[in-house]
Scaffold this motif. Structure first.
Motif: not given
Length: 359
Positions: A119-123, A128-140, A109-117
């Motif tokens: 990838v999610y931000l890169l998507i 969505g560009g930088w705005d979408a990236f910064l809006d979701n930075l708290d997820v990371l 589970l740890h390994l999966t989350i470290l990969v998924v997070l």
């Protein structure tokens, strides 16, 4: 001249390589088995006890060497109360115990989350560009902190020996016994190695890709050591050679990094090393580039084994199969050895800061 000391003696029950056909001819059938896996495995073919590939250089030797340098191998041995002088080795087996499966799932589970997070931000960044990236930075940030806390909780439980280790099967060269934890993980069953048979094992992942191995199943009891993580049958055979070699007191231990710490304490091996003038602590003094060289040669030897034409090394030799001397006597071809053997350094930064991050 090496100053070897014979500090241990083999027990009368030690395995000397003489296979008793009784345990191959009287395998308990499925109707006498209680466990589902044992019911299926006991019907499958058995790997022969004779020398098959003639090589014990398991493809995990590099991983083992790195684990020894970092100290993680010795951590497991300490928890299991294993010392090299006892001529015991703990090998990891696939577990069916719910506690061990839970902790294994925790790691993945740890390994999966470290990969998924990431990838999610890169998507988010890509679509969505930088705005979408910064809006979701708290997820990371919060996701990473959650994983970090979870990992250190795991480490804490591990430090206090609360992580179950019943998935390790202990092979004892001195006594010829195999130790397998009971279902409750409160004690061990000890049975002679001679009474176990290596049955073929193949599993498929979700994509249908096969992985090969074997189940070392007791001829009568539903007690087993199981591996099924090799990409080829040849590698599974090599691992079987490794186990047989470690248990067979009639021959010296294979010259591989995993067995280096046992050589000094094993009577047969110590006598062999004295006779041939093998340097003490060879794998702890040799250049790592040389290890890569031997590993590459061993890799080629394994994958050139004519598995479809020969069942044993003797038959394979008739097909032109050869095991180079460097695999049997690597120290003869090493250019230079360090005067000081490798010292295990448990680096706190790596073990308690970096390792928990990457597991």
């Amino acid at each position: 001249m090496n100053n070897y000391k014979k500090v241990t003696e083999y027990a009368d029950t030690a395995y000397n390589g003489k296979a008793n056909p009784y345990y191959r001819e009287n395998i308990a059938p499925p109707k006498q088995r209680k466990r589902h896996l044992a019911k299926g495995q006991c019907k499958l073919g058995v790997f022969p006890r004779v020398k098959i590939t003639g090589i014990c250089w398991d493809n995990n030797q590099h991983i083992y060497d790195e684990s020894e340098v970092k100290g993680s191998v010795h951590d497991i041995d300490k928890k299991l109360n294993i010392q090299a002088v006892d001529l015991r080795i703990a090998l990891h087996s696939l577990s069916q115990n719910y506690k061990e499966l839970f902790f294994l799932g925790w790691i993945y589970l740890h390994l999966t989350i470290l990969v998924v997070l990431p990838v999610y931000l890169l998507i988010m960044l890509g679509f969505g560009g930088w705005d979408a990236f910064l809006d979701n930075l708290d997820v990371l940030i919060f996701g990473g902190l959650g994983v970090l806390v979870s990992k250190y909780l795991y480490r804490l439980l591990d430090k206090f020996n609360l992580v179950p280790l019943g998935d390790y099967v202990i092979f004892n060269r001195r006594t010829g016994m195999v130790g397998i934890a009971n279902d409750e993980r409160t004690s061990y069953h000890y049975l002679p190695f001679e009474q176990f048979n290596a049955h073929h094992r193949t599993v498929h992942n979700e994509r249908g890709h096969p992985y090969y191995g074997f189940t070392l199943l007791h001829y009568k009891e539903d007690l087993m050591y199981q591996v099924a993580d090799y990409s080829s049958v040849e590698n599974a055979l090599v691992h079987w050679e490794l186990i047989k070699n470690f248990m067979d007191t009639s021959q010296p231990l294979a010259d591989i990094p995993q067995f280096e710490r046992y050589r000094l304490y094993d009577p047969t091996t110590a006598a062999y090393d004295r006779k041939h003038g093998r340097p003490a602590d060879f794998w702890r003094r040799v250049d790592k580039k040389f290890m890569k060289k031997v590993s590459k040669i061993a890799y080629d030897v394994v994958y050139n084994f004519p598995v479809k034409k020969a069942d044993t090394l003797h038959e394979a030799l008739q097909h032109g199969y050869k095991v180079p001397d460097i695999v049997y006597f690597p120290w003869r071809e090493a250019d230079q050895l360090s005067e000081n053997p490798l010292v295990i350094k448990r680096n706190w930064l790596s073990r308690y800061i970096v390792s928990p991050l990457i597991f």
